[in-house]
Write an enzyme that holds these catalytic residues in place. Structure first.
Site, PDB file in Angstrom:
ATOM      1  N   ASN A   1      26.107  41.672  66.657  1.00 46.05           N
ATOM      2  CA  ASN A   1      25.031  41.660  67.746  1.00 46.05           C
ATOM      3  C   ASN A   1      23.874  40.932  67.018  1.00 46.05           C
ATOM      4  O   ASN A   1      23.838  40.238  65.805  1.00 46.05           O
ATOM      5  CB  ASN A   1      24.845  42.959  68.142  1.00 46.05           C
ATOM      6  N   LEU A   2      22.627  40.253  67.709  1.00 42.75           N
ATOM      7  CA  LEU A   2      21.940  39.595  66.992  1.00 42.75           C
ATOM      8  C   LEU A   2      20.915  40.210  65.747  1.00 42.75           C
ATOM      9  O   LEU A   2      20.708  39.677  64.922  1.00 42.75           O
ATOM     10  CB  LEU A   2      20.611  39.519  67.991  1.00 42.75           C
ATOM     11  N   SER A   3      20.859  41.644  65.841  1.00 44.50           N
ATOM     12  CA  SER A   3      20.506  42.480  64.436  1.00 44.50           C
ATOM     13  C   SER A   3      21.289  42.142  63.481  1.00 44.50           C
ATOM     14  O   SER A   3      20.852  42.062  62.297  1.00 44.50           O
ATOM     15  CB  SER A   3      19.945  43.928  64.870  1.00 44.50           C
ATOM     16  N   GLU A   4      22.587  42.507  63.659  1.00 43.44           N
ATOM     17  CA  GLU A   4      23.586  42.210  62.565  1.00 43.44           C
ATOM     18  C   GLU A   4      23.757  40.635  61.906  1.00 43.44           C
ATOM     19  O   GLU A   4      23.563  40.431  60.934  1.00 43.44           O
ATOM     20  CB  GLU A   4      24.871  42.569  63.041  1.00 43.44           C
TER      21      GLU A   4
ATOM     22  N   ASP B   1      32.185  47.251  71.688  1.00 45.63           N
ATOM     23  CA  ASP B   1      33.974  47.527  71.675  1.00 45.63           C
ATOM     24  C   ASP B   1      34.407  47.087  72.886  1.00 45.63           C
ATOM     25  O   ASP B   1      35.336  46.158  72.815  1.00 45.63           O
ATOM     26  CB  ASP B   1      33.910  49.166  71.759  1.00 45.63           C
TER      27      ASP B   1
END
Length: 477
Positions: free
Chosen positions: A195-198, A264
């Site tokens: 995701n964007l944060s990761e 998921d």
């Protein structure tokens, strides 16, 4: 044109990773505890659902695909509950039981559709012998179309690099939902889905879409990935691949109640679609639609084929996306009632590249709505030769429909879209290249109706023909 779902029933996918049990306690709350300033919940409903890698397998099975699950559990009630729940939805479980550890369990307390607290019961599985999992992977590789590695940093994927190598030797694509900032662990994977944060935790804060693309392409090169899909919450998803234009897909979520397990769902749908024989672009299209469904549900959830089909058709049902000619005429009429300026262009759009994306974005800026008319496969063959199109009509339309600049996509069977343009009569007809306005199919009809015709320049150095030639040369080399 109706978008056809992948043949999920022919897809086989193995999921390996951190399995866990999600427990939910529901009940009303109407008072504060006298013991501490916390709400008192009178529990009246208890639910248990597979979570983590198990939820990925559930999502795959819910589509009708064949799902196998490998992970580490304890020998306890939670493991038995997991096995039963998964067997009930046709997930084939092959757990490695570790008697010294409990099965990872997460307990959530909810009231009035709000999560009040989460309690985690777990011990890391680091140090557990990975060989039994490697053996299970090896045994399955000949009968699966994709391997998913679902990483929640609980220890099941401590030997992730060996797992990637096993799949690569067998020619099976490896899709990974990553965790943490050490992406070196995932070197050589087919696709990562942070995701964007990761993603930003690894490459740094990205202020613009261009920075996401630039840093994402560098990450692909640094870790020898085949592709990268960055999920961006309310901004949709961005698919990055070497040698191809970035594909940005807007979110399809109507309402967001709970993002639990959305990642998921994304990787599950991606894997099932690829294993069914579809392209990565198509897989992202369906995964994006599925994500829009699942975030509208409370708790860890899955998406059924009917829900996915409705979501895929949703843009057309609300007046946007891939359409038939008759649906398009109704959508254009509605746009005109809203006072919107309709722009129309056409082409084959066989292998979408940066030149196409820039051209369509510039065309969209000239009005409020953009129609893209696409040559059918037969029309393309007559125009370009027997070796074209490389990508069939449905795939070309799906990819175009996922672009933010494009509002409507429609196909035509003739050599030119003149009849179609005459039926739509856009306010502005645009065409890329070195045409003269009077040479453009449909220009006379548009002018006669008081509309405009404009020629736009293509981006220098971008050509589908050149891309095909380079691919052919590389194969010979």
């Amino acid at each position: 044109m109706k978008v056809t779902l992948p043949e999920f029933e022919r897809a086989g996918v193995m999921v390996v990773g951190d399995v866990m049990l999600d427990r939910y306690w529901y009940g009303p709350t109407s008072r504060i505890s006298p013991e501490a300033p916390v709400p008192v919940v009178k529990v009246n409903t208890i639910e248990e659902r597979p979570g983590g890698a198990a939820n990925v397998a559930m999502n795959i099975a819910s589509l009708g695909a064949n799902a196998r699950l490998v992970g580490l559990t304890g020998i306890d009630d939670a493991a038995r509950a997991l096995s039963k729940s998964l067997a009930d939805v046709n997930v084939k479980c092959d757990f490695v039981s570790v008697p010294t550890h409990p099965t990872i369990t997460k307990l959530r307390v909810l009231s009035r559709n709000q999560q009040l607290i989460r309690l985690d019961f777990e011990e890391g599985f680091e140090g557990v012998d990975p060989q039994p999992m490697h053996e299970r992977i090896n045994q399955a590789l000949s009968s699966i179309g994709a391997l998913v590695l679902s990483d929640y940093a609980k220890g099941a994927l401590a030997s992730v690099q060996q797992m990637i190598q096993l799949a690569r030797k067998a020619g099976v694509p490896v899709l990974i939902d990553p965790k943490g900032t050490d992406f070196e662990r995932y070197r050589g994977a087919t696709l990562l889905t942070p995701n964007l944060s990761e993603f930003e935790a690894v490459v740094g804060k990205c202020k613009t879409e261009e920075e996401i693309v630039e840093r994402g392409m560098k990450l692909i090169a640094d870790y020898e990935l085949s592709a990268l899909l960055v999920t961006r919450s309310e901004q949709g998803m961005s698919l990055l691949q070497p040698g191809k234009a970035p594909l940005h897909m807007p979110t399809q979520a109507q309402e967001v109640y709970d993002v639990t397990g959305a990642g998921d769902t994304v990787i599950g749908v991606l894997a099932a679609t690829l294993a069914a024989g579809n392209s990565l672009e198509e897989a992202c299209f369906f995964a994006n639609a599925a994500a829009g469904v699942v975030v509208g549900k409370l708790g860890t959830s899955t998406v059924s084929p009917i829900e996915l089909e409705n979501a895929v058709r949703g843009r057309a049902d609300t007046g946007f996306g891939v359409m038939t000619e008759e649906e398009l005429k109704l959508a254009v009429a509605a746009a005109r009632k809203r006072g919107e300026k309709v722009v129309m262009t056409n082409g084959v759009f066989d292998i979408l590249h940066a030149g196409h994306v820039f051209y369509l974005a510039n065309a969209r800026k000239l009005g409020d709505r953009l129609i893209v008319a696409v040559n059918s496969d037969a029309s393309t063959k007559r125009l370009k030769g027997d070796s074209r199109p490389v990508n069939p009509l449905e795939q070309r339309m799906i990819v175009l429909g996922a672009l933010e600049a494009v509002d409507w996509v429609v196909s035509f069977e003739e050599d030119t879209p003149q009849r179609l343009i005459a039926g739509i009569l856009p306010d502005l007809l645009v065409k890329g290249g070195d045409y003269k306005p009077e040479e453009i199919a449909g220009s006379k009809e548009v002018w006669a109706n008081g509309g405009e015709v404009l020629v736009l320049n293509f981006e220098d150095g971008c050509s589908t023909t050149n891309i095909i030639k380079k691919i052919q040369q590389d194969k010979k080399g």
